[in-house]
Design an enzyme around this catalytic site. Sequence first.
Site, PDB file in Angstrom:
ATOM      1  N   GLU A  58     -13.964  -2.434 -15.606  1.00  0.00           N
ATOM      2  CA  GLU A  58     -14.599  -3.457 -14.778  1.00  0.00           C
ATOM      3  C   GLU A  58     -15.468  -2.856 -13.681  1.00  0.00           C
ATOM      4  O   GLU A  58     -16.479  -3.459 -13.287  1.00  0.00           O
ATOM      5  CB  GLU A  58     -13.550  -4.377 -14.152  1.00  0.00           C
ATOM      6  CG  GLU A  58     -12.825  -5.256 -15.168  1.00  0.00           C
ATOM      7  CD  GLU A  58     -11.625  -4.579 -15.801  1.00  0.00           C
ATOM      8  OE1 GLU A  58     -11.271  -3.461 -15.371  1.00  0.00           O
ATOM      9  OE2 GLU A  58     -11.035  -5.152 -16.728  1.00  0.00           O
ATOM     10  N   HIS A 127      -2.326 -12.320 -13.827  1.00  0.00           N
ATOM     11  CA  HIS A 127      -3.317 -13.015 -14.655  1.00  0.00           C
ATOM     12  C   HIS A 127      -3.495 -14.469 -14.226  1.00  0.00           C
ATOM     13  O   HIS A 127      -3.973 -15.284 -14.998  1.00  0.00           O
ATOM     14  CB  HIS A 127      -2.901 -12.999 -16.133  1.00  0.00           C
ATOM     15  CG  HIS A 127      -3.084 -11.678 -16.809  1.00  0.00           C
ATOM     16  ND1 HIS A 127      -2.283 -10.601 -16.541  1.00  0.00           N
ATOM     17  CD2 HIS A 127      -3.974 -11.256 -17.745  1.00  0.00           C
ATOM     18  CE1 HIS A 127      -2.655  -9.569 -17.286  1.00  0.00           C
ATOM     19  NE2 HIS A 127      -3.676  -9.932 -18.023  1.00  0.00           N
TER      20      HIS A 127
END
Lengths: 327, 330
Positions: A58, A127
Site C-alpha cells: 500500500e 478490517h
Amino acid sequence: MARKRMIQAMNEAILEEMERDPSIVLFGEDVKASLFGDTRGLWKRFGPDRVRDTPICEALISGMAVGAAAAGRRVICHMMFGNFVYTGMDAIANQAAKLRYMTNGQITLPITFLAVSGGGRSAAAQHSDAVHPVLANLGGIKIVMPGSPADAKGLLKAAIRDDDPVFFLQAAGRGGEPGEVPDEELVIPLGEACIRRPGRDVTLVAIGAMVRPAIKCAEALAGEGIEVEVVDPRTLVPLDLETILASVRRTGRLIVVDEARDTCSSASHIAALAAEHAFDALRAPIRRVTVPDCCIPYAPVLERAVLPGVEHIEAAVRATVGWRRPR
Amino acid sequence: MSVAASNLSREELLALYQRMLLIRRMEEQLARDCAAGKLPGPVHLYVGQEAIAVGVCHHLEDRDWITSTHRGHGHFLAKGGDPARMMAEIYGRADGICGGFGGSMHVADFSKGIIGANGIVGGGIALATGAALAAQLDGDGKVAVAFFGDGAANQGVLMEALNVGALWKLPLILICENNGFSEFSPTATVTAGRIVERARPFGVPALKVDGNDVLAVWQAANQAVRRAREGGGPTLIEAITYRTRGHVEYEVTFITEPYRSEAEVEAWRAKDPIGRFAAYLATHGLAAADELEAIERAVGETVAEAVRVAEASPEPDPASATGHMFANPR
C-alpha cells in the site's frame, strides 16, 4: 430503472467511465479477481495495461496513484479495506493531500481511492474501521460515502471525473444491498446532501451505512406520530452544511449517526457546526450515535453491541424528542 | 572520466561545469542568507553532491519526470528549473515557483518535469514509480527518475518500487545518492549490507559509481536512461558522495556533539566534484582558464539576479492561504 446491488452499480460506474475516458488507469490489490465485485470484468474488458493487479504494497500504490496523476493520468486506486489506508497513509496524507497545495496549484490530482469501510461482518478490529474521520482531517481529500445503489453509481462517476483526490468509501456490509438505479446517465455532484425522508420533529443525519437503519427507525417511529427527517450528506468533504442546517432550523432537533468511533467522529464535527450556526433553532441538546471509543470486536454479539443499530438510533430519537429543559 | 568525455562535445562538457557551478553558487548564497537570518525556514544544502544531479539530468528532457528529496535545489536547477523563481520560493515570496506555499523542501515545476523536492525521506520513490507507469502508458519513451539518499534506501518503499518496477518493466531510474549520512547518523550505523545489492534479488541492473565524478555519473545514467526509454525496465545507481555541509543549515544551534571529524570533511573537500572537473577540463585542454572564469562570472550574475528578483518580490497575500486546496472546491 432496474433493481441493482450497490456493488453492481459501482461496477457499472467504473466501466462506463473507463469507456468514456481512455486516460483512466485502475490498479490495486486483486482488482482482477475482485474481492468485492466492484472491479469485476474490467481486466477482461480493458486489458492488462489499464487494469493492473499490484503486489500487496500500500505504501507504494498510494504513492503511485499520486505520481501517475501528477504525470497526467486519471487514476482509480483500489485500497481494498479501509484499514489498509493506514499502511498507505504516507502518500495519502503527505503527497495526495498536499502536493497541489504545496506547489501553488500547479497540478490537479484526479485520483479516486476505493475502499470498503466499517464493520458488520465479524471481520474484527483490523478490517472494520470506519476511516473517514482520519481522512477528513487531512484537508486535501474529498470523501464520498454513498447511502444507496443509485447514489453509489452517480457519486462514483462524479468522483472519477473530479480533478481532486477523492476517497470513495463503500460500507463493508452493504455491497449486496439492492435498490433502483436509473438506466440513463447518472452523475451526482459532490457536496450535495439529500433528504431521504422528510419529517418535522427531529433531523437525523445518517452517514453512509447508517442511512438504512436511520430510515428503518424513522419508519417505525412514524407509527407513533414521531416524524423523523433523515438527511444523508452523501459526501463529508465537501460537506453540504446548508441542507443540514436548514433541516435543523425546521425541526429544532439534531441527531447524527456515524459508524466512526466517537472521539473526533464526523458526527462530532457536524454537531459542532450545528451548535455554532443554528444554536438559536435548537430545542434540545444535539446527540451523537457513534461507536464507543473501542475496537470493533469479532463475535457477532459483541460487534452488534458497539455498532450503531436501529435500537440505538431509536433510543436517541426518543430521548431527544422527549427532552425538556430542567426547571 | 575519459570514456564519457569522448561521447560529449566540448560545449556539453562546459554545460555540465556551468550547471554544477550554478547549483554551488546558489547554495552558497543560501548558506549566507540562512546565517544572516534572512530565510524563514530550514534549508538542506546539496554542496558536494552536484555531479549527481547534473550528470543524470543531462540525459533528460522537459517531458521526463524527476522526483527529488528535502535536499532538492540541485535537482531542480539541474532539470532546468528557474534560479530566480527558486530563490524567491525559498525567500517565501509570491513570485516563488510555488508562490511561497512550498519553500525549500517543495520546489517543483511540473512544466519542466520536476514533480518536486519532498520533505518525506523516500517520499519521491513511489511518486516516480507512478510517473513511470504514466510514461509507460503514454508509450512515447519518457522516463521517470527518483533521486533519494542512503537514508531513504532504508524505507520499505524502495523494495516495493524495485518489485513493481521490475515486474512491469517500468521506465524508472532509481538514483541513490549515498552521501554518508542519514540525517546525523553515519550511514554504516543504520544501513546493513550494500545499497547497490538491494536491486539484485529483483533482477534489476544496478551499479555503483563515483558520485563526485560527473562524467562517471553521466556514463552510468546514459545506460540507465537508454534502457528505460527502450522498454528495458528500471536501473538502480548508487552514487557515492559526501555531504560536506550539515544535514540542515542551522544544525549548529541544536547539535551539541560533533557527529563527524573535521579531517573527514576536509578529505572529502579535496575530492570536490567541481574542482575535480575543472582540473580535468584544464589538464585535457578542454577549457582555457579564461573560459572557466567567464562561466564563473556569468553564474555569479545569475545568482545576483536571482537574489534581486527574490528580494523585489512581494510576500504572498495572507488571504490566499486557504485558496487552492482543491481544483474544484465544491
